[in-house]
Scaffold this motif. Sequence first.
Motif, PDB file in Angstrom:
ATOM      1  N   TRP A 173      44.910  44.781  23.783  1.00  0.00           N
ATOM      2  CA  TRP A 173      45.548  44.272  25.014  1.00  0.00           C
ATOM      3  C   TRP A 173      45.747  42.700  25.518  1.00  0.00           C
ATOM      4  CZ3 TRP A 173      44.805  46.248  30.615  1.00  0.00           C
ATOM      5  CH2 TRP A 173      45.709  47.261  30.645  1.00  0.00           C
ATOM      6  N   PRO A 174      46.964  42.151  25.142  1.00  0.00           N
ATOM      7  CA  PRO A 174      47.086  40.426  25.276  1.00  0.00           C
ATOM      8  C   PRO A 174      47.493  39.588  26.658  1.00  0.00           C
ATOM      9  CG  PRO A 174      49.143  42.026  24.994  1.00  0.00           C
ATOM     10  CD  PRO A 174      48.151  43.108  25.181  1.00  0.00           C
ATOM     11  N   TYR A 175      47.196  38.955  26.698  1.00  0.00           N
ATOM     12  CA  TYR A 175      46.847  38.106  28.546  1.00  0.00           C
ATOM     13  C   TYR A 175      47.773  38.794  28.807  1.00  0.00           C
ATOM     14  CZ  TYR A 175      45.883  34.382  31.579  1.00  0.00           C
ATOM     15  OH  TYR A 175      45.542  33.787  32.548  1.00  0.00           O
ATOM     16  N   GLU A 176      48.966  39.251  28.748  1.00  0.00           N
ATOM     17  CA  GLU A 176      50.405  38.945  29.772  1.00  0.00           C
ATOM     18  C   GLU A 176      49.904  40.485  30.385  1.00  0.00           C
ATOM     19  OE1 GLU A 176      53.649  38.337  32.217  1.00  0.00           O
ATOM     20  OE2 GLU A 176      51.962  37.165  30.776  1.00  0.00           O
ATOM     21  N   ARG A 177      49.484  41.527  30.067  1.00  0.00           N
ATOM     22  CA  ARG A 177      49.161  42.707  30.078  1.00  0.00           C
ATOM     23  C   ARG A 177      47.901  43.056  30.725  1.00  0.00           C
ATOM     24  NH1 ARG A 177      48.799  48.551  26.568  1.00  0.00           N
ATOM     25  NH2 ARG A 177      48.642  50.033  28.291  1.00  0.00           N
ATOM     26  N   TRP A 178      47.180  42.070  30.846  1.00  0.00           N
ATOM     27  CA  TRP A 178      45.450  42.172  31.721  1.00  0.00           C
ATOM     28  C   TRP A 178      45.907  41.836  33.081  1.00  0.00           C
ATOM     29  CZ3 TRP A 178      40.870  43.343  31.567  1.00  0.00           C
ATOM     30  CH2 TRP A 178      40.567  44.327  30.311  1.00  0.00           C
ATOM     31  N   ARG A 179      47.285  40.558  32.983  1.00  0.00           N
ATOM     32  CA  ARG A 179      47.494  40.183  33.811  1.00  0.00           C
ATOM     33  C   ARG A 179      47.908  40.609  35.122  1.00  0.00           C
ATOM     34  NH1 ARG A 179      51.788  37.434  35.845  1.00  0.00           N
ATOM     35  NH2 ARG A 179      52.461  37.668  34.310  1.00  0.00           N
ATOM     36  N   GLU A 180      49.309  41.581  33.582  1.00  0.00           N
ATOM     37  CA  GLU A 180      50.262  42.427  34.817  1.00  0.00           C
ATOM     38  C   GLU A 180      49.690  43.461  35.793  1.00  0.00           C
ATOM     39  OE1 GLU A 180      53.060  43.767  32.355  1.00  0.00           O
ATOM     40  OE2 GLU A 180      54.292  41.430  31.849  1.00  0.00           O
ATOM     41  N   PHE A 181      48.509  44.108  34.717  1.00  0.00           N
ATOM     42  CA  PHE A 181      47.722  45.006  35.876  1.00  0.00           C
ATOM     43  C   PHE A 181      46.777  44.710  36.327  1.00  0.00           C
ATOM     44  CE2 PHE A 181      43.717  47.547  35.791  1.00  0.00           C
ATOM     45  CZ  PHE A 181      44.250  48.426  35.875  1.00  0.00           C
ATOM     46  N   LEU A 182      45.855  43.775  36.401  1.00  0.00           N
ATOM     47  CA  LEU A 182      45.247  43.172  37.389  1.00  0.00           C
ATOM     48  C   LEU A 182      46.036  42.701  38.691  1.00  0.00           C
ATOM     49  CD1 LEU A 182      42.982  40.607  35.614  1.00  0.00           C
ATOM     50  CD2 LEU A 182      42.203  42.918  36.412  1.00  0.00           C
ATOM     51  N   GLU A 183      47.713  42.175  38.682  1.00  0.00           N
ATOM     52  CA  GLU A 183      48.524  41.429  39.770  1.00  0.00           C
ATOM     53  C   GLU A 183      49.077  42.550  40.098  1.00  0.00           C
ATOM     54  OE1 GLU A 183      50.892  38.974  38.057  1.00  0.00           O
ATOM     55  OE2 GLU A 183      49.865  37.078  38.031  1.00  0.00           O
ATOM     56  N   ARG A 184      49.171  43.875  39.908  1.00  0.00           N
ATOM     57  CA  ARG A 184      49.688  45.302  40.751  1.00  0.00           C
ATOM     58  C   ARG A 184      48.823  45.658  42.013  1.00  0.00           C
ATOM     59  NH1 ARG A 184      48.383  49.457  36.800  1.00  0.00           N
ATOM     60  NH2 ARG A 184      47.875  51.017  38.996  1.00  0.00           N
ATOM     61  N   PRO A 185      49.327  45.741  42.891  1.00  0.00           N
ATOM     62  CA  PRO A 185      49.124  46.586  44.457  1.00  0.00           C
ATOM     63  C   PRO A 185      48.173  47.959  44.116  1.00  0.00           C
ATOM     64  CG  PRO A 185      51.060  45.737  45.080  1.00  0.00           C
ATOM     65  CD  PRO A 185      50.967  45.415  43.474  1.00  0.00           C
ATOM     66  N   GLY A 186      47.103  46.876  44.651  1.00  0.00           N
ATOM     67  CA  GLY A 186      46.391  48.496  44.806  1.00  0.00           C
ATOM     68  C   GLY A 186      45.284  48.666  43.393  1.00  0.00           C
ATOM     69  N   VAL A 187      45.028  47.359  42.687  1.00  0.00           N
ATOM     70  CA  VAL A 187      44.323  47.192  41.620  1.00  0.00           C
ATOM     71  C   VAL A 187      43.093  45.970  42.246  1.00  0.00           C
ATOM     72  CG1 VAL A 187      43.831  46.340  39.250  1.00  0.00           C
ATOM     73  CG2 VAL A 187      45.536  47.797  40.078  1.00  0.00           C
ATOM     74  N   GLU A 188      41.970  46.670  42.036  1.00  0.00           N
ATOM     75  CA  GLU A 188      40.651  45.809  42.169  1.00  0.00           C
ATOM     76  C   GLU A 188      39.783  45.516  41.522  1.00  0.00           C
ATOM     77  OE1 GLU A 188      41.772  45.855  47.679  1.00  0.00           O
ATOM     78  OE2 GLU A 188      39.365  46.661  46.640  1.00  0.00           O
ATOM     79  N   THR A 189      39.159  44.567  41.953  1.00  0.00           N
ATOM     80  CA  THR A 189      38.174  44.871  40.912  1.00  0.00           C
ATOM     81  C   THR A 189      36.527  44.110  41.888  1.00  0.00           C
ATOM     82  OG1 THR A 189      39.330  44.285  38.932  1.00  0.00           O
ATOM     83  CG2 THR A 189      36.705  43.345  38.955  1.00  0.00           C
ATOM     84  N   TRP A 190      35.487  44.466  41.500  1.00  0.00           N
ATOM     85  CA  TRP A 190      34.503  44.362  42.269  1.00  0.00           C
ATOM     86  C   TRP A 190      33.436  43.983  41.773  1.00  0.00           C
ATOM     87  CZ3 TRP A 190      34.574  43.701  48.202  1.00  0.00           C
ATOM     88  CH2 TRP A 190      35.722  44.398  48.879  1.00  0.00           C
ATOM     89  N   VAL A 191      32.688  42.650  41.427  1.00  0.00           N
ATOM     90  CA  VAL A 191      31.254  42.006  40.573  1.00  0.00           C
ATOM     91  C   VAL A 191      30.282  42.495  41.368  1.00  0.00           C
ATOM     92  CG1 VAL A 191      30.573  40.755  39.532  1.00  0.00           C
ATOM     93  CG2 VAL A 191      33.153  41.145  39.398  1.00  0.00           C
ATOM     94  N   ALA A 192      28.882  42.965  40.713  1.00  0.00           N
ATOM     95  CA  ALA A 192      28.046  43.507  41.256  1.00  0.00           C
ATOM     96  C   ALA A 192      27.624  42.062  40.763  1.00  0.00           C
ATOM     97  CB  ALA A 192      27.192  44.269  41.228  1.00  0.00           C
ATOM     98  N   TYR A 193      26.430  40.990  41.551  1.00  0.00           N
ATOM     99  CA  TYR A 193      25.866  40.108  40.843  1.00  0.00           C
ATOM    100  C   TYR A 193      24.319  40.005  41.200  1.00  0.00           C
ATOM    101  CZ  TYR A 193      30.340  37.855  40.690  1.00  0.00           C
ATOM    102  OH  TYR A 193      31.648  37.312  39.804  1.00  0.00           O
ATOM    103  N   GLU A 194      23.016  40.007  40.617  1.00  0.00           N
ATOM    104  CA  GLU A 194      22.162  39.896  40.705  1.00  0.00           C
ATOM    105  C   GLU A 194      21.731  37.851  40.734  1.00  0.00           C
ATOM    106  OE1 GLU A 194      17.931  41.029  38.993  1.00  0.00           O
ATOM    107  OE2 GLU A 194      19.580  42.412  38.685  1.00  0.00           O
TER     108      GLU A 194
END
Length: 186
Positions: free
Chosen positions: A53-74
């Motif tokens: 995936w090029p940068y632009e595809r990552w950006r478009e995917f992540l900016e879509r309404p209803g896409v969320e990333t939740w990160v676990a930190y230790e």
Amino acid sequence: MEQTAPGDLAPAPEPGPASGVRIVRAEVPSPEFSRFLYTAVGGDVTWTDRLGWPYERWREFLERPGVETWVAYERGTPAGYIELDTRGEGTVEISYFGLIPAFRGRRTGGHLLSFGTARAWDLAERWPGLVPTKRVWVHTCSKDGPHAVANYERRGFRIFDTTTEEEPATAPPGPWPGAFDTAENA
């Protein structure tokens, strides 16, 4: 695997405060951070579908309404993530979920999956205009960790379809060449 009602979720116990585990939503879409998580978690089990995936595809995917990333930190260090993707008509896919190899086996995965699945069920509350969630599903395969299916089942997911496909064998890319050889010897 799927759940068809919020009551299907059987949450794992939360790690105690001494574990230093917390889960935070990555609210700013960041292709660099998402690609880091993708390669760090999936590198040893040959996740490759997004490597091109090029940068632009990552950006478009992540900016879509209803896409969320939740990160676990230790204790401040990223340990893993869960990515949610609305698919319309009240369906949410857990598109990616997993832990960085050094953090596996610490009971963080069950907690992260429980937390992320609960967020999938209440996703429409955070995204006005989305249809309330009626189904949460995840695609799992032989490229996932050896405990993935058991974790999904313990959290209340059920198999809804099984297919068999052959893929060419590829070497795990890792977050950088040779990373997992070094990690295993540490």
